[in-house]
Design an enzyme around this catalytic site. Structure first.
Site, PDB file in Angstrom:
ATOM      1  N   TYR A   1       9.357  -5.067   2.041  1.00  0.00           N
ATOM      2  CA  TYR A   1       9.341  -6.040   3.124  1.00  0.00           C
ATOM      3  C   TYR A   1       7.957  -6.641   3.346  1.00  0.00           C
ATOM      4  O   TYR A   1       7.778  -7.845   3.427  1.00  0.00           O
ATOM      5  CB  TYR A   1       9.854  -5.379   4.412  1.00  0.00           C
ATOM      6  N   LYS A   2       6.998  -5.761   3.388  1.00  0.00           N
ATOM      7  CA  LYS A   2       5.616  -6.124   3.706  1.00  0.00           C
ATOM      8  C   LYS A   2       5.060  -7.235   2.820  1.00  0.00           C
ATOM      9  O   LYS A   2       4.334  -8.124   3.282  1.00  0.00           O
ATOM     10  CB  LYS A   2       4.756  -4.866   3.565  1.00  0.00           C
TER      11      LYS A   2
END
Ligand code: B12
Ligand code: B12
Ligand SMILES: Cc1ncc(COP(=O)(O)O)c(C=O)c1O
Ligand SMILES: Cc1ncc(COP(=O)(O)O)c(C=O)c1O
Lengths: 516, 251, 251, 516
Positions: free
Chosen positions: C130-131
């Site tokens: 996600y990051k």
């Protein structure tokens, strides 16, 4: 900001002594002129061009005066006479001065008053030309945000003005604020300014008016592109320091390397000649609003930087005193100093901090100019890059105004495209990563840094007192600066000096001298 | 000639014996990207590097890219084939130098200068002036030498005139600026001038500077060359060997 | 292929146009001195440098000398002859990516790992998690992707098993350690394994890492390669072009 | 020395929390063992060698226990039985454990008391062997002057132990104080220690007992030559961390990379396994007087160094607490941290100073180990060298104990001969030029540096409180360190863990545990 202890009393005494040292010399200056100074006046009035062998018209005109023994009357006097006697223009007048078959001894015919009167409009026009360039610079500069300090100054030095222009733009792209075109090794000792665009020079490129234009165009283009004002600088030094000052004034240069004593010490230019020339040069510089860079850094390349630290400061006070006499404002005095201590000496970094911070405090409104390590650089380019990094760190921590960036290839060659790029990159890094370091730290009272600063100022004061007693002429004679000894009548260009005649009067000089 | 190792054919050494690792950096007029990377690789390969690794490529000016490349060089250098002329003088003590010159009966007169438009006096000063270099005092400090330092920016003409006038036995020339080989040109011009004037044999000619070595000096027609780090005592020893060899027993 | 300049045959550029200046550094097994300097010069000359300047020579270990050399390289590189395969995908906006996958009707399932003994997950995490990387969110952040990050030190066998089990359409392999080309060996082994199992055509194979480029990936039998600075959205765009081209209009 | 403000109250609370966190885990450790731990005990008693396929004898012996489900009794138990049942030596006993046709379930025959008694002399001999190595180290070290801090630590990593030895000597020549042989990428996950001298390894060289000897010989030779004690270090990590600790103890290594959690986070080694193994490893390390280097620096390679600064400190307190429980002295705890902030962030240098100085103050007697920038390094080796220079500057200014030197080729390859030489040269320069900088400056109260230090410690305290509440098992589960999440039963090597039987007793372990 971390400060070193500075005794304001001592500083005041340094300034007073320097003022006296300069006063002594100024008496000489005010009664003398030189071929270089007079050529400058002719150029300023509007004379230009070279003969078919490349000799500048102003040289032909002024040499003739010198040969005729009438240089002491000043070139303006003769120009005025030619104008009164039928010359159609300044150019025509200069040509007549150079080529007219009859010898003009400056006597008879028009009165001195008439001569002055006829020159008056040309003198004003000369001023206007300078002022216009100054205004144009101010306007352009104002159209961009101000550049934060330390300003990043780099040199280009290919010998070919077109390569220089390319590299100047590359430098601006890389983050430079100021671009200097280094001069060919030989130029200082030429008693004329070469003409036109040049593509061959050893160790640098000739300073010519055309070359100034080419670089101005390149830096202006770079300003537009980078959305940052890119400054241009060159050298007002050597036997033509005043002529170059004038060229720089009208070609809108921003800075000039210009020192009251550099030529004497490092180019073996005669003292008398150099002192006279620097005064004329600085009068133009002052009017043009150009920032000077003095050359005290050079002392530490010939003398030891630990032992000679105080000579830098003493000389800065002297340079300041001379500059004030020529109408240069403190805000335009980029007094020079350098990071030249042997890097392998224990705590050399602390001594460098002490010196840089002390000078920052002694000259608070001056755009002081700081030079990188050079002398102790070797061909180990990796180590050299680290050495420069420490210089940059002190630069940002002590808020130097103008920082000439060190090059990792210093001991190898004039900087190449890549060298300059990497130097700029490393400097940007340092100025970012340590941005507020100066505000964050304090120096211990009675610590090594504080003590060193006190010691250096004390020694500078002592030296100034001695120089004041013996006069600068003799002080240089015994090697007070840079361990270099010069005699009053030795060195290059002495023949080009003349005592001013009682009738010497130059309307343009008078206008310039009216400033301040 | 001394041979230093039993292995004469050297490859570069980085990580493991014989890996030939070398580092290069350069600028090409091409914007960074996949093509630039490939161009840099091929450029490196042209130099004889295999498996070139383009460690970085950065835009360093409009249209120009700066590269750092590593690779395994295929090249070797056979050091057994290298014959470098070296100054064979052994270091002499100050006493030895002084005694030998004393024996010879007269001082050795030397004239030195940094010539042409070169203003870098620090090197020649280090050799000639009392102060010397790195704690080793200059020729001026010896009783046996009569050292004249003409300083910087001395034209060849003037140097020769002064050397003759001072009855110098050795001329010491320093050249620091080397851009586009101006130091070589200056040096050759001096030798030519002396030859033309029939004075070449009258002087021992020494050449020095950060880019000078003995080999180069000989090639240019000098008698010896001295590079970076030269100590005044090295020069003194060399001159003493020339002018006051141990056997000499004159008045 | 785009041509960037009218001049195709490039030389290195240092001080003046066409000067060919390059910098080299290397170590030779010889102690510093006149012979070492000469050895370094000849070594540089062997690489095609003329007038090599030995800027420094320093003893860097007993019997070894470190050199920095500059010289004028005679070599040129003809960039007009360089054809580099480049990933031609144009960047797509997040909306475009999501819409196209939505149109396609099912998520794109991808499996990624850092394989072999390589434990450098930062790269593959940057692409998948996600990051994301440099403000660009990873594939996990897209509704259209079903991204499985197996992490580090995953053996090829296991990677294939998991890819099959998850019905993945793309396999993303990261390799950071490249000493003695272990990344290539690992990559080739994966392609071989898939081929042997008859699964090679079932997956789009992506290869990435700091030493990877598209060209290398193709050579090793992958479908695309991604080097340093890759953003997750670049990878997303590439996969969308593969699996949900603008024309596709299926359920 | 310039200090940052540190609230001693908060520090005490951090330590108390860390102690509780470790206590929780210690309860687990004290009731468990692992194949790695038991292999270590066998080696310590004196078992050695490999079979014809290269499998170490201790693996064959211990794997058999595990396969038989009797690992929980401890390998010593079986060794004692074999000795009582006729084995001629420890080696013979181990061979019987590995190869004897009959399966020993550890029951019947000799009593537990007899088993203990027969092992007693071997346990003492094992201790003596360690103590002798320790004494030899102490004696050799004492024959040289002490090394000033920061101690310069470099890595060699050719993959070939003979090239490593050459490079280790070169490093010592260049000024290194400590030489580490980096391990092959694959070794951590091998559940056995390779045997003999090795010449092939990717990314590093295998840690084997023979390789340790080869480097010890090289560094001892270097010590004699350089007249300076050269320390050797290797990695006590991975699935064989305890065995390597023992090897290092008897081969007289000076330091070991050894962390209570590194394997869990960065090698995906199972938590249970790792906690048990680190305890056994550290018991040997403590006895041997080896300095450990913990691996908190690694967190900043996966998490952001600005946001994650406090996780380093929290983890250091935890590592300290674990180490204390294993008998390691503070003076031997080289707690790890790193200079990993994005260098292009404004004032990143100030944040690095704050962090380095804070850790220096929090762990004043610990030989803290500082790691150089790695993550933000690119292939621009010149810029990289400058980045390392700033690291070195902070190192000397904040007096870090052990400094692993940055390499300009960090983003390119394992350091080559030249890279290491230049790094050492640049470091020597920095430690000389800025030697007393730390004593010379003070940080402004309420300045950026002070505030940053306060903030980081506050966050560390908060994190410790949270970890204490949730237990370390769960904290790691949610990614508290290095942004990496691991589960209690996931990861490598879980199968190698066994609950200790109530009869578990190892006389050597008991002796080791008697320390402190
Ligand atoms: C100091 C210095 C100056 C000083 C010189 C002051 C002075 N009075 O000497 C100043 C500031 C004035 C100066 C000016 C310039 N400099 Co300058 N300068 C240097 C610097 C920093 C150090 C040189 C030095 O003093 N070295 C120390 C001495 C002791 O070493 P050395 O000369 O090698 O001498 C030793 C040996 O070589 C030997 N030796 C030398 N000569 C002789 C002779 C004999 C007979 C013997 C036996 C031995 C011997 O013995 C000495 C002791 O061991 C170098 C950069 C560097 N770090 O090398 C640039 C450098 C030499 N300068 C350079 C340039 C270009 C200039 C300028 C031309 C720049 C400009 N355009 O304005 C000017 C003009 C000067 C001119 N016309 O020559 C370039 C030269 C590039 C090249 N290779 O062509 C350099 C390399 C800097 C650079 N990267 O651009 N410079
Ligand atoms: C962080 C790091 C570590 C961390 C890794 C933590 C982790 N969980 O990842 C730790 C500290 C654990 C570590 C350990 C080791 N490391 Co390490 N490490 C690095 C370091 C500093 C940065 C790598 C990194 O994270 N880069 C940032 C990421 C975002 O960049 P990236 O990987 O290039 O990824 C980008 C692109 O390449 C691409 N990409 C990458 N993968 C993929 C995959 C796909 C499918 C796609 C589409 C794109 C893509 O997208 C990403 C985003 O743009 C580098 C040095 C450096 N500065 O490069 C050394 C480095 C990579 N490590 C190295 C070594 C040798 C090791 C060790 C083997 C050392 C040892 N012997 O102990 C160990 C063992 C680890 C192992 N078995 O792999 C060497 C490798 C040398 C070589 N080329 O072979 C390096 C270069 C350092 C050096 N000079 O020695 N390391
Ligand atoms: C003040 C000053 N003027 C001039 C120069 C150099 O110019 P030149 O030697 O060509 O006069 C320097 C050299 O750095 C300098 O510092
Ligand atoms: C504490 C610690 N242990 C071990 C290692 C590396 O060893 P390995 O990954 O081979 O276990 C590192 C990496 O730098 C480390 O910091």
């Amino acid at each position: 900001m971390a400060n070193v202890p500075v005794d304001v009393e001592k500083v005041a005494r340094c300034r007073a002594l320097a003022r006296e040292i300069a006063t002594d010399v100024q008496a000489y200056i005010d009664t003398h002129t030189s071929v270089g100074a007079e050529r400058t006046m002719l150029r300023a009035y509007g004379a230009d061009g070279v003969d078919d062998r490349g000799a500048p018209l102003v040289n032909l005109a002024v040499d003739r005066l010198r040969d005729n023994g009438v240089l002491g009357l000043g070139a303006a006097h003769f120009m005025g006479r030619k104008l009164l006697l039928g010359a159609s223009s300044v150019q025509d007048a200069a040509e007549r001065m150079a080529f007219a078959p009859e010898t003009d001894r400056g006597e008879g015919g028009p009165s001195d008053a008439e001569v002055r009167a006829v020159l008056e409009p040309f003198a004003k026009a000369a001023l206007t030309r300078i002022d216009d360039a100054r205004d144009a610079r101010d306007a352009l500069k104002a159209s961009f945000a101000a550049t934060p300090t330390p300003q990043k100054y780099v040199i280009v030095a290919t010998g070919n003005i077109y390569d220089d222009a390319l590299q100047a733009k590359a430098a601006a792209f890389g983050g430079a604020d100021i671009v200097a075109v280094i001069r060919a090794t030989a130029q200082s000792l030429l008693d004329y300014v070469p003409f036109g665009a040049t593509t061959e020079g050893y160790g640098g490129t000739f300073a010519t008016q055309e070359n100034f234009k080419i670089i101005r165009r390149a830096t202006d283009e770079a300003s537009a592109k980078e959305k940052r004002y890119i400054q241009q600088t060159n050298y007002s030094s050597g036997l033509c320091m005043a002529e170059i000052a004038w060229m720089a004034a009208v070609e809108r240069l921003d800075m000039l390397l210009n020192d009251a004593m550099y030529g004497i010490l490092f180019r073996d230019i005669n003292m008398c000649r150099n002192f006279v020339d620097q005064y004329f040069a600085r009068r133009f510089i002052a009017r043009a609003g150009i920032t000077i860079n003095t050359g005290e850094d050079n002392y530490l390349t010939t003398a030891d930087a630990v032992d000679g630290a105080h000579t830098v400061i003493a000389s800065q006070f002297i340079n300041e005193a001379f500059a004030l006499r020529a109408g240069v404002k403190e805000e335009k005095m980029g007094l020079g100093h350098a990071y030249e201590i042997n890097p392998w000496i224990e705590d050399s970094f602390l001594m460098e901090i002490a010196q840089a911070q002390l000078i920052r405090q002694l000259f608070p409104v001056h755009p002081i100019k700081w030079m990188p390590p050079t002398k102790h650089k070797t061909g180990d380019i990796f180590q050299s890059h680290v050495h420069d990094a420490m210089f940059n760190l002190v630069g940002i921590a002590t808020n130097q105004s103008i920082e000439l960036l060190g090059m990792f290839s210093e001991a190898v060659h004039n900087p190449m495209l890549m060298d300059r790029y990497l130097s700029l990159k490393a400097t940007k890094y340092m100025f970012t990563t340590a941005k507020h370091l100066g505000e964050e730290i304090e120096f211990k009272k009675d610590g090594r840094i504080a003590k060193r600063a006190i010691q250096v100022l004390d020694e500078a004061l002592e030296l100034l007192a001695q120089v004041q007693t013996e006069t600068i002429w003799d002080a240089i004679g015994r090697g007070a600066f840079g361990d270099i000894k010069r005699t009053r009548t030795g060195g290059k260009g002495y023949k080009g000096v003349a005592e001013r005649d009682a009738r010497y009067h130059d309307p343009l000089l008078a206008l310039l001298e009216a400033d301040k | 000639m001394k041979v230093d190792t039993t292995e004469h054919v050297l490859r570069a050494y980085g990580d493991r014996h014989g890996d030939g690792m070398v580092q290069m950096s350069f600028v090409l007029e091409i914007p960074p990207g996949a093509r630039a990377r490939e161009a840099a690789k091929r450029f490196a390969e042209a130099h004889g590097l295999s498996e070139p690794l383009v460690a970085t490529q950065e835009l360093c000016a409009e249209g120009f890219t700066y590269f750092v490349v590593y690779g395994h060089s295929k090249h070797t250098v056979d050091v057994s084939k290298i014959e470098v002329p070296e100054i064979s003088t052994e270091p002499l003590s100050r006493e030895e130098i002084e005694t030998r010159i004393k024996k010879r009966g007269k001082k050795i007169v030397v004239v030195g200068a940094c010539t042409g438009s070169d203003a870098h006096t620090v090197g020649i000063d280090a050799i000639l002036n009392y102060k010397g270099f790195a704690g080793d005092k200059g020729l001026e400090s010896y009783k046996g030498f009569d050292a004249h330092n003409l300083g910087a920016q001395v034209e060849n003409d003037e140097l020769v005139t002064r050397a003759v006038a001072l009855s110098a036995e050795a001329i010491l020339v320093s050249q620091v600026i080397t851009q586009r080989n101006c130091h070589k040109e200056n040096a050759i011009a001096l030798v030519d001038l002396l030859t033309k004037k029939g004075l070449r044999d009258r002087f021992v000619l020494l050449f020095g500077g950060p880019r000078i070595d003995h080999k180069l000096a000989l090639e240019l027609g000098f008698d010896a060359g001295f590079g970076p780090g030269t100590k005044p005592s090295d020069v003194a020893a060399f001159l003493v060997e020339k002018f006051a060899p141990p056997s000499v027993e004159v008045a």
